[in-house]
Enzyme design. Structure first.
Site, short mmCIF file in Angstrom:
data_model
loop_
_atom_site.label_atom_id
_atom_site.label_comp_id
_atom_site.label_asym_id
_atom_site.label_seq_id
_atom_site.Cartn_x
_atom_site.Cartn_y
_atom_site.Cartn_z
N GLU A 79 -4.07 1.94 -7.38
CA GLU A 79 -4.39 3.01 -6.43
C GLU A 79 -3.49 4.21 -6.69
OE1 GLU A 79 -6.53 1.87 -2.57
OE2 GLU A 79 -4.40 1.98 -2.20
N HIS A 98 0.85 -1.19 0.00
CA HIS A 98 0.00 0.00 0.00
C HIS A 98 0.89 1.25 0.00
CE1 HIS A 98 -2.81 3.08 1.29
NE2 HIS A 98 -3.78 2.26 0.90
P1 PGA Z 1 -9.44 6.06 0.39
O1 PGA Z 1 -8.29 5.01 0.68
O2 PGA Z 1 -10.64 5.29 -0.09
O3 PGA Z 1 -9.64 6.74 1.68
O4 PGA Z 1 -8.92 6.96 -0.68
C1 PGA Z 1 -8.03 3.95 -0.19
C2 PGA Z 1 -6.80 3.23 0.29
O5 PGA Z 1 -5.88 3.90 0.77
O6 PGA Z 1 -6.73 2.00 0.22
#
Ligand code: PGA
Length: 252
Positions: free
Chosen positions: A165, A95
């Site tokens: 992401e 992440h």
């Molecule tokens: P968010 O986070 O939905 O708050 O943008 C997603 C993540 O960090 O996995």
């Protein structure tokens, strides 16, 4: 058609077990709806047992990281074997918030190997820090994805899950997040890299998720923009009402 996948990434929240219990009870009221998704809940470690007790009827247990060390005498760590035996089915890996603390692609790839070996599904996060007009971010993603999957053999590739992401889109509001058009392009780009690494057939089978400010306002459009299988949801997973609305938007 396969059920949409939702991974609830609670990060380091909520601050108390009482609040975690309440959140699980609130979403549990909509268990019939949630059972129409494949839901993973990734709580902080102190709430793993609680989550298992309260939500196993409608979700699977996940964690937000695993240790790079195989089991042994390591004070202060949780072994992957222990997590597996406890019932953990999936681990978020790489992440951006862990990468920001110094985690490298090389470490992520070792964790992916450990997860695969122990039978925990690795959910590998990749995404650019920021966008630039020359498209250098595409190179950044390609390098990171290839390095994070280094060591994943062709026959194991279908067992991994990838979450795209973009770092700039995390923790924002829906309107400041990724557009469905841009997501569509990125998913094609990721499949292209996977096809190059493995082959076209395998690349089509690898489950891709999107994460970064998924909220009720953008869930439906993002979900239908491309062949993603679902979402990694951060802040909205801590708000029962928003979380349920996201599920409703994608199972319609
Ligand atoms: P968010 O986070 O939905 O708050 O943008 C997603 C993540 O960090 O996995």
């Amino acid at each position: 058609m396969a059920k949409p996948i939702i991974v609830a990434n609670w990060k380091d929240r909520p601050a108390s077990a009482g609040e975690a219990r309440m959140l699980l009870a609130q979403i549990g009221k909509r268990r019939e709806l949630l059972k129409r998704t494949t839901l993973f809940i990734a709580p902080p470690s102190p709430y793993l047992l609680l989550t298992q007790e309260k939500a196993s009827g409608f979700s699977r247990l996940a964690v937000q990281n695993i240790e790079i060390l195989p089991s042994g005498r390591h004070t202060g760590t949780l072994s992957v074997e222990m997590l597996k035996n406890f019932g953990v089915k999936l681990s978020i890996l790489g992440h951006s918030e862990r990468r920001a603390l110094g985690e490298t692609d090389e470490e992520v790839s070792r964790k992916v190997g450990l997860a695969l070996k122990s039978g925990i599904t690795p959910l590998i996060c990749v995404g650019e820090q920021a966008r630039d007009s020359e498209g250098l971010y595409l190179e950044e993603i390609s390098i990171s994805l290839r390095a994070s999957l280094k060591g994943v053999k062709k026959k194991e590739a279908e067992k991994i899950v990838i979450a795209y992401e973009p770092v700039w889109a995390i923790g924002k509001r829906a309107q400041d997040s990724m557009s469905p058009e841009d997501l569509r392009e990125m998913i094609l780009f990721l499949r292209r890299i996977l096809s190059d690494m493995y082959d076209r057939k395998i690349a089509q089978k690898i489950v891709l998720l999107y994460g970064g400010s998924v909220e009720p306002a953008n869930a439906e459009a993002l979900y239908h923009s491309s062949d993603i299988s679902g979402f990694l949801v951060g802040h909205a997973s801590l708000d029962a009402e928003k979380f349920i609305k996201i599920a409703e938007a994608i199972i319609k």
